[in-house]
Scaffold this active site. Structure first.
Site, mmCIF file in Angstrom:
data_model
loop_
_atom_site.group_PDB
_atom_site.id
_atom_site.type_symbol
_atom_site.label_atom_id
_atom_site.label_comp_id
_atom_site.label_asym_id
_atom_site.label_seq_id
_atom_site.Cartn_x
_atom_site.Cartn_y
_atom_site.Cartn_z
ATOM 1 C CG ASP A 30 -10.397 -5.850 -3.889
ATOM 2 O OD1 ASP A 30 -9.336 -6.445 -4.140
ATOM 3 O OD2 ASP A 30 -10.809 -4.875 -4.562
ATOM 4 C CG HIS A 46 6.516 -3.311 1.385
ATOM 5 N ND1 HIS A 46 5.410 -2.768 0.768
ATOM 6 C CD2 HIS A 46 7.391 -3.602 0.394
ATOM 7 C CE1 HIS A 46 5.626 -2.724 -0.538
ATOM 8 N NE2 HIS A 46 6.818 -3.222 -0.794
ATOM 9 C CG HIS A 109 -2.504 -8.368 -2.536
ATOM 10 N ND1 HIS A 109 -1.492 -7.626 -3.115
ATOM 11 C CD2 HIS A 109 -3.418 -8.593 -3.515
ATOM 12 C CE1 HIS A 109 -1.799 -7.392 -4.383
ATOM 13 N NE2 HIS A 109 -2.954 -7.982 -4.659
ATOM 14 C CG HIS A 111 -7.066 -11.247 -4.731
ATOM 15 N ND1 HIS A 111 -7.758 -10.118 -5.090
ATOM 16 C CD2 HIS A 111 -5.787 -11.052 -5.155
ATOM 17 C CE1 HIS A 111 -6.948 -9.270 -5.716
ATOM 18 N NE2 HIS A 111 -5.747 -9.816 -5.774
HETATM 19 P P1 AMP Z 1 -3.750 -7.346 -7.614
HETATM 20 O O1 AMP Z 1 -4.175 -7.183 -9.040
HETATM 21 O O2 AMP Z 1 -3.669 -8.774 -7.185
HETATM 22 O O3 AMP Z 1 -2.515 -6.537 -7.287
HETATM 23 O O4 AMP Z 1 -4.956 -6.770 -6.774
HETATM 24 C C1 AMP Z 1 -4.953 -5.536 -6.137
HETATM 25 C C2 AMP Z 1 -6.311 -5.393 -5.498
HETATM 26 O O5 AMP Z 1 -6.259 -4.347 -4.541
HETATM 27 C C3 AMP Z 1 -7.422 -5.029 -6.485
HETATM 28 O O6 AMP Z 1 -8.433 -6.043 -6.438
HETATM 29 C C4 AMP Z 1 -7.935 -3.684 -5.971
HETATM 30 O O7 AMP Z 1 -9.330 -3.543 -6.100
HETATM 31 C C5 AMP Z 1 -7.488 -3.703 -4.526
HETATM 32 N N1 AMP Z 1 -7.279 -2.403 -3.920
HETATM 33 C C6 AMP Z 1 -6.542 -1.373 -4.418
HETATM 34 N N2 AMP Z 1 -6.558 -0.337 -3.555
HETATM 35 C C7 AMP Z 1 -7.293 -0.719 -2.481
HETATM 36 C C8 AMP Z 1 -7.690 -0.089 -1.263
HETATM 37 N N3 AMP Z 1 -7.304 1.163 -0.977
HETATM 38 N N4 AMP Z 1 -8.451 -0.788 -0.399
HETATM 39 C C9 AMP Z 1 -8.849 -2.036 -0.698
HETATM 40 N N5 AMP Z 1 -8.524 -2.686 -1.829
HETATM 41 C C10 AMP Z 1 -7.752 -2.036 -2.715
HETATM 42 ZN ZN ZN Z 2 3.636 -2.096 1.489
#
Ligand code: AMP
Ligand code: ZN
Length: 123
Positions: A30, A46, A109, A111
């Site tokens: 992340d 996707h 995704h 986490h």
């Molecule tokens: P969510 O709130 O579950 O949609 O989490 C999205 C996550 O994606 C957040 O923790 C962001 O920090 C992470 N994120 C967004 N853009 C990127 C990126 N380019 N590379 C890695 N992580 C990302």
């Molecule tokens: Zn996508």
């Protein structure tokens, strides 16, 4: 999907700290970690949200869930049971879904969050 940041990571159009890849899944660090270990596991396909996943994608969802403990273990977050029965370590596996669920990126995704505390927003 055009304009999906995680599809762009999958297509290697933008860089990411990739820690795992197979035919169906990708895992990377992340960009704004909430803890010393903060990984994201995505399907290369996707899918907008967990609620958009179709019944025939259940096996794919299972693979995402099964990858979480493997990656957590590789990054030092597996729970450890000690001789006295106490347990240390562990990690959080989280799927935010929709605005009320705190989802910011609309490509499914999971986490995987762990490592030495404190973590953001948690003791
Ligand atoms: P969510 O709130 O579950 O949609 O989490 C999205 C996550 O994606 C957040 O923790 C962001 O920090 C992470 N994120 C967004 N853009 C990127 C990126 N380019 N590379 C890695 N992580 C990302
Ligand atoms: Zn996508």
């Amino acid at each position: 999907m055009d304009n999906c940041i995680f599809c762009k990571i999958t297509a290697k159009q933008i860089p990411a700290g990739i820690v795992y890849e197979d035919e169906e899944l990708l895992a990377f660090k992340d960009i704004n970690p909430a803890a010393p270990v903060h990984l994201l596991i995505i399907p290369k396909l996707h899918i907008d949200t967990l609620s958009s996943a179709q019944p025939e994608q259940a096996a794919l969802l299972g693979k995402i869930l099964a990858l979480a403990p493997k990656l957590a273990g590789e990054h030092g977050c597996a729970p450890v049971t000690h001789a006295d029965g106490s347990v240390t370590g562990g990690y959080k596996t989280l799927i935010n879904t929709g605005p009320d669920g705190g989802q910011e990126v609309y490509h499914l995704h999971a986490h995987v969050i762990g490592g030495p505390k404190p973590w953001r927003g948690q003791r």
